[in-house]
Design a protein around this motif. Structure first.
Motif, PDB file in Angstrom:
ATOM      1  N   ASP A 163      16.394 -88.824 151.387  1.00  0.00           N
ATOM      2  CA  ASP A 163      15.771 -89.052 152.683  1.00  0.00           C
ATOM      3  C   ASP A 163      14.445 -88.319 152.804  1.00  0.00           C
ATOM      4  O   ASP A 163      13.532 -88.770 153.504  1.00  0.00           O
ATOM      5  N   MET A 164      14.355 -87.138 152.130  1.00  0.00           N
ATOM      6  CA  MET A 164      13.129 -86.357 152.220  1.00  0.00           C
ATOM      7  C   MET A 164      12.893 -85.674 150.877  1.00  0.00           C
ATOM      8  O   MET A 164      13.809 -85.140 150.252  1.00  0.00           O
ATOM      9  N   TYR A 165      11.636 -85.694 150.450  1.00  0.00           N
ATOM     10  CA  TYR A 165      11.236 -85.071 149.197  1.00  0.00           C
ATOM     11  C   TYR A 165      10.359 -83.859 149.499  1.00  0.00           C
ATOM     12  O   TYR A 165       9.602 -83.837 150.470  1.00  0.00           O
ATOM     13  N   THR A 166      10.508 -82.829 148.644  1.00  0.00           N
ATOM     14  CA  THR A 166       9.694 -81.623 148.759  1.00  0.00           C
ATOM     15  C   THR A 166       8.964 -81.420 147.453  1.00  0.00           C
ATOM     16  O   THR A 166       9.581 -81.413 146.376  1.00  0.00           O
ATOM     17  N   ALA A 167       7.680 -81.233 147.545  1.00  0.00           N
ATOM     18  CA  ALA A 167       6.864 -81.055 146.348  1.00  0.00           C
ATOM     19  C   ALA A 167       5.880 -79.929 146.590  1.00  0.00           C
ATOM     20  O   ALA A 167       5.533 -79.602 147.731  1.00  0.00           O
ATOM     21  N   TYR A 193       1.952 -79.881 154.149  1.00  0.00           N
ATOM     22  CA  TYR A 193       1.572 -81.269 154.458  1.00  0.00           C
ATOM     23  C   TYR A 193       2.823 -82.126 154.403  1.00  0.00           C
ATOM     24  O   TYR A 193       3.743 -81.854 153.603  1.00  0.00           O
ATOM     25  N   GLN A 194       2.834 -83.193 155.237  1.00  0.00           N
ATOM     26  CA  GLN A 194       3.961 -84.128 155.256  1.00  0.00           C
ATOM     27  C   GLN A 194       3.427 -85.539 155.061  1.00  0.00           C
ATOM     28  O   GLN A 194       2.568 -86.015 155.815  1.00  0.00           O
ATOM     29  N   VAL A 195       3.915 -86.256 154.054  1.00  0.00           N
ATOM     30  CA  VAL A 195       3.441 -87.597 153.684  1.00  0.00           C
ATOM     31  C   VAL A 195       4.607 -88.566 153.797  1.00  0.00           C
ATOM     32  O   VAL A 195       5.705 -88.281 153.303  1.00  0.00           O
ATOM     33  N   VAL A 196       4.380 -89.725 154.452  1.00  0.00           N
ATOM     34  CA  VAL A 196       5.385 -90.782 154.557  1.00  0.00           C
ATOM     35  C   VAL A 196       5.010 -91.879 153.562  1.00  0.00           C
ATOM     36  O   VAL A 196       3.904 -92.437 153.612  1.00  0.00           O
ATOM     37  N   ILE A 197       5.897 -92.231 152.680  1.00  0.00           N
ATOM     38  CA  ILE A 197       5.646 -93.222 151.627  1.00  0.00           C
ATOM     39  C   ILE A 197       6.525 -94.441 151.893  1.00  0.00           C
ATOM     40  O   ILE A 197       7.721 -94.304 152.169  1.00  0.00           O
ATOM     41  N   GLN A 198       5.921 -95.665 151.821  1.00  0.00           N
ATOM     42  CA  GLN A 198       6.625 -96.927 152.048  1.00  0.00           C
ATOM     43  C   GLN A 198       6.683 -97.708 150.747  1.00  0.00           C
ATOM     44  O   GLN A 198       5.699 -97.801 150.012  1.00  0.00           O
ATOM     45  N   THR A 214       9.975 -89.489 153.369  1.00  0.00           N
ATOM     46  CA  THR A 214       9.046 -88.428 153.738  1.00  0.00           C
ATOM     47  C   THR A 214       8.953 -87.415 152.606  1.00  0.00           C
ATOM     48  O   THR A 214       9.980 -86.971 152.068  1.00  0.00           O
ATOM     49  N   VAL A 215       7.770 -87.021 152.255  1.00  0.00           N
ATOM     50  CA  VAL A 215       7.517 -86.023 151.208  1.00  0.00           C
ATOM     51  C   VAL A 215       6.795 -84.839 151.854  1.00  0.00           C
ATOM     52  O   VAL A 215       5.708 -85.004 152.424  1.00  0.00           O
ATOM     53  N   ASN A 216       7.453 -83.642 151.802  1.00  0.00           N
ATOM     54  CA  ASN A 216       6.828 -82.407 152.278  1.00  0.00           C
ATOM     55  C   ASN A 216       6.115 -81.744 151.111  1.00  0.00           C
ATOM     56  O   ASN A 216       6.738 -81.388 150.105  1.00  0.00           O
ATOM     57  N   ILE A 217       4.847 -81.562 151.248  1.00  0.00           N
ATOM     58  CA  ILE A 217       4.021 -81.036 150.163  1.00  0.00           C
ATOM     59  C   ILE A 217       3.533 -79.650 150.562  1.00  0.00           C
ATOM     60  O   ILE A 217       2.984 -79.460 151.653  1.00  0.00           O
ATOM     61  N   THR A 218       3.795 -78.655 149.671  1.00  0.00           N
ATOM     62  CA  THR A 218       3.360 -77.274 149.891  1.00  0.00           C
ATOM     63  C   THR A 218       2.320 -76.915 148.854  1.00  0.00           C
ATOM     64  O   THR A 218       2.535 -77.109 147.648  1.00  0.00           O
ATOM     65  N   LEU A 219       1.210 -76.395 149.331  1.00  0.00           N
ATOM     66  CA  LEU A 219       0.179 -75.927 148.419  1.00  0.00           C
ATOM     67  C   LEU A 219       0.512 -74.497 147.982  1.00  0.00           C
ATOM     68  O   LEU A 219       0.641 -73.591 148.807  1.00  0.00           O
ATOM     69  N   THR A 220       0.714 -74.291 146.688  1.00  0.00           N
ATOM     70  CA  THR A 220       0.987 -72.952 146.170  1.00  0.00           C
ATOM     71  C   THR A 220      -0.323 -72.190 145.981  1.00  0.00           C
ATOM     72  O   THR A 220      -1.393 -72.777 145.842  1.00  0.00           O
TER      73      THR A 220
END
Length: 752
Positions: A163-167, A193-198, A214-220
């Protein structure tokens, strides 16, 4: 923000209807079947080949899923060549879903789907069909198997596995599967950042289905920021008391680094400044702060202000971003030293004073100096810690610190004295300090040398002149700087001794030599030889030691045999064993006589009271409690009237008799009528008596003596002497004196 387009291609299959004629089995035998004969010649033989025509037929074996029509979906038709259309045959369907999903018209063989099917649940069904004669119940055709396949339609949208991805991707990253839409994205500006992919199927064409996730993206973080001091800390002022010991923290300084983790670790150091050797800085790993500490002792009177240049740098720089500039920053710190009221400071860490042991009392032996290090320069007073000088040998002038003697010194008793001197500010007694003073007592030649041991030697009667009989040595309590050197010689009166001479060996020893041949025990058994011993220090000290020399009988080798002169009086014919036996016999006889005499004296007992006629008060000579004044019959006091009876020699019954003693004889007591003189004589006799015990004992003095100036203490004559005295006060003394009050209180009590 990045977009990822996933193209899902959906292939739609249209339904295809087939009319199939199948041959169910090789064992099938049907007389009504039609056969086609095929005639052909073979290269091997000329046999005729026949092809049998199939008896089973059905029209369809593909079916669409998710049918939503008003009627049941027509699947196909079963038919056999044996069916003449007269209704004699019955069709039966078995297998997957027969009767529930699939139903058959037993007369016509038409098959329909009773329910809506889902290919995603099951895509293939295996069924079996047979035709039975209604009249006979027998199969007209063997059972045959067929398959119904379900065709897929686009009835499911694309679904993501989560349901949700974290990157997470490092900031400043380049192109990737999911890539940044903006260049140089900075984590310090925005981290999450949060990105919705279809996802769409059918290649995104009209009528296709889609799914989203939904993909939650964290900048390291990367180390792309150097540490920076805030403007408020670029010129920091810190105060420190001058009494702060080394290691004392004075303040904290912090440089800010927007990075996190090890990228934000900072190391602080002092790069320059006039206080770089007086202060140090360490890094607090938890708060990433620099802690400024004292490195050496501070002195307000020496320097008041210090300046430090503090540098903060990253411990883990990233080489990719070094071009952004130096990853370090600097700040200036000023440290102000505060004045503190300090205790007095001595001019030395310790003092060593040397004094001659013959120094006079009151003489000054040294001086200690202390001063107030503060600007005020308060006055100082000095004192000696009496815990370090219990004998009060030394004292000090409180004004100038001069030490002087209060008692004479003795190096031989105590060569060193370790005392403590205390310096105290007069205006502030709490400010004090102390210093050790080591006093060494220098030796003065005030002790004369003396023999190292008590020397007693012998000389043989048959000794020759010039024979060495003894070597003597000397010791001296003094310790001269050049060591001891002793000289030996005879006293002037014996400078030319006719019998012995002293030879100085020049090594602090001397030898005693004989000066004539032969010595006689009968004439002189012992010689006393006085020897003078000198030292070589100033002033010269000397002493005289006496050497005892006995004349002894020796054998031919010079071994001593006997030194007593009494041995010469014994008969020459008696041997040593005989003399020992005689002595033992004499000792045994003496012991027997003494024991017999002691036993005899113990058996002899003397009555304490001789006469019973005297009715006066008795003298009680035992420890039992008597009956008081009314008891006049307990003892006979006749002994007091007969002094001769006491003067006989009697054994002491209060001490244990000795084995050997002499009976004392004293002068008759009746010659001395003075009681005081009598008591003094008895006291002297007991003090000089070796058999008298040192403890308290009962001594009976059988003599009353003359009249006392206090008159008699007896109550026998109270009627005549005290008849008019009033004893009524005895009634007021309580019950203890009731009997006495009854005896003396009444007027006629005694007269009756």
């Amino acid at each position: 923000m990045m977009r990822t387009h996933s193209f899902l291609t959906v292939l739609l299959w249209s339904s295809v209807f087939y009319v199939v004629h199948m041959t169910p089995s090789q064992k099938r035998t049907n007389k009504h079947s039609h056969s086609e004969r095929i005639t052909g010649l073979s290269e091997n033989d000329g046999k005729t080949l026949h092809r049998t025509k199939r008896g089973w037929m059905w029209n369809q074996f593909f079916l669409l899923e998710e049918y939503t029509g008003p009627d049941t979906q027509y699947v196909g038709k079963l038919h056999t060549d044996q069916d003449k259309g007269d209704g004699n045959l019955k069709y039966i369907l078995t297998g997957d879903g027969a009767g529930s999903l699939f139903i058959i018209d037993e007369n016509t063989g038409d098959i329909h789907a009773a329910k809506k099917l889902d290919r995603e649940e099951k895509s293939l069904y295996v069924l079996r069909a047979k035709a039975i004669d209604r009249k006979t119940g027998r199969q007209v055709e063997p059972e045959s198997e067929f398959i119904i396949k379900i065709h897929d339609i686009n009835d499911n949208e694309p679904k993501f596995t989560k349901d949700m991805y974290t990157a997470s991707i490092p900031e400043m990253s380049g192109v990737g599967i999911i890539k940044t839409a903006l260049p140089d994205m900075n984590r310090e500006n925005r981290e999450q950042y949060q990105v919705v992919i279809q996802a769409k199927d059918m290649g995104g064409q009209m009528g296709g289905l889609s799914g989203t996730t939904t993909v939650n993206i964290t900048l390291t973080d990367v180390n792309d920021n150097p540490p920076r001091f805030p403007q408020s800390m670029e010129h920091l002022i810190v105060c420190s008391p001058e009494s702060a010991p080394p290691g004392t923290p004075l303040g904290r300084i912090k440089a800010n680094d927007p990075d996190v983790g090890e990228n934000a670790e900072i190391e602080y150091s002092i790069s320059s400044g006039d206080g770089s050797d007086m202060f140090d800085i360490i890094t607090d790993k938890d708060t990433q702060e620099g802690i400024i500490t004292v490195k050496k002792h501070l002195d307000f009177e020496n320097k008041v202000l210090y300046t430090l240049k503090v540098e903060a740098s990253n411990t883990h720089p990233d080489p990719r971003f070094l071009q952004l500039g130096p990853f370090k920053d600097t700040a200036f710190v000023k440290i102000s030293v505060e004045d503190i009221d300090e205790p007095p400071v001595f001019s030395r860490p310790w003092y060593l004073i040397e004094v001659d042991e013959d120094a006079k009392e009151g003489s000054i032996i040294g001086q200690v100096v202390a001063q107030d290090p503060d600007i005020a320069k308060n006055a100082i007073k000095y004192s000696v810690d009496r815990h370090t000088d219990l004998d009060r040998i030394f004292n000090i002038y409180s004004g100038n610190g001069s030490l002087f003697l209060s008692k004479p010194l003795d190096r031989e008793e105590t060569p060193w004295h370790n005392i403590t001197v205390i310096a105290t500010e007069i205006n502030n007694p709490k400010q004090s300090s102390q210093i050790p003073v080591f006093i060494r007592i220098l030796d003065i030649n005030d002790h004369a040398p003396e023999f190292a041991n008590y020397y007693e030697t012998f000389v043989c009667e048959n000794a020759k002149a010039g024979q060495l009989i003894q070597t003597v040595s000397a010791i001296d309590k003094d310790q001269p700087p050049r060591g001891h050197k002793f000289f030996f010689e005879l006293v002037p009166e014996f400078a030319v001794h006719p019998n012995f001479s002293v030879v100085d060996n020049k090594d602090n020893t001397a030898g005693i030599m004989t000066r004539r041949n032969g010595y006689s025990r009968s004439k002189t058994s012992t010689y006393l030889l006085p020897i003078i011993i000198f030292d070589n220090d100033y002033p010269i000290q000397s002493s005289t030691g006496t050497l005892t020399i006995r004349v002894c009988a020796c054998d031919s080798r010079g071994n001593m045999q006997s030194c007593s002169a009494e041995a010469l009086l014994l008969p020459a014919g008696l041997s040593t064993g005989a003399l020992v036996a005689i002595l033992l016999c004499i000792i045994i006889l003496l012991v027997l006589v003494v024991l017999f005499t002691a036993l005899k004296r113990q058996r002899k007992k003397e009555p304490l009271i001789i006469s019973k006629d005297d009715v006066r008060d008795n003298i009680v000579t035992y420890n039992d409690e008597g009956g008081g004044e009314e008891d006049t019959q307990a003892f006979d006091i006749g002994t007091l009237r007969n002094p001769e009876a006491r003067e006989e020699s009697k054994m002491r019954r209060d001490v244990i008799p000795e084995t050997i003693f002499q009976i004392r004889r004293t002068a008759p007591l009746w010659e001395n009528i003075d009681v005081q003189d009598f008591i003094h004589r008895r006291l002297k006799e007991n003090d000089s008596d070796p058999a008298a015990p040192p403890y308290d004992s009962l001594a009976t003095y059988a003599y009353e003596g003359n009249d006392s100036i206090a008159n008699s203490l007896s109550s026998l004559e109270s009627l005549t002497t005290e008849g008019n005295q009033d004893y009524d006060y005895l009634s007021d003394w309580g019950p203890r004196f009731k009997k006495l009050a009854d005896m003396y209180g009444g007027e006629d009590s005694d007269r009756d």
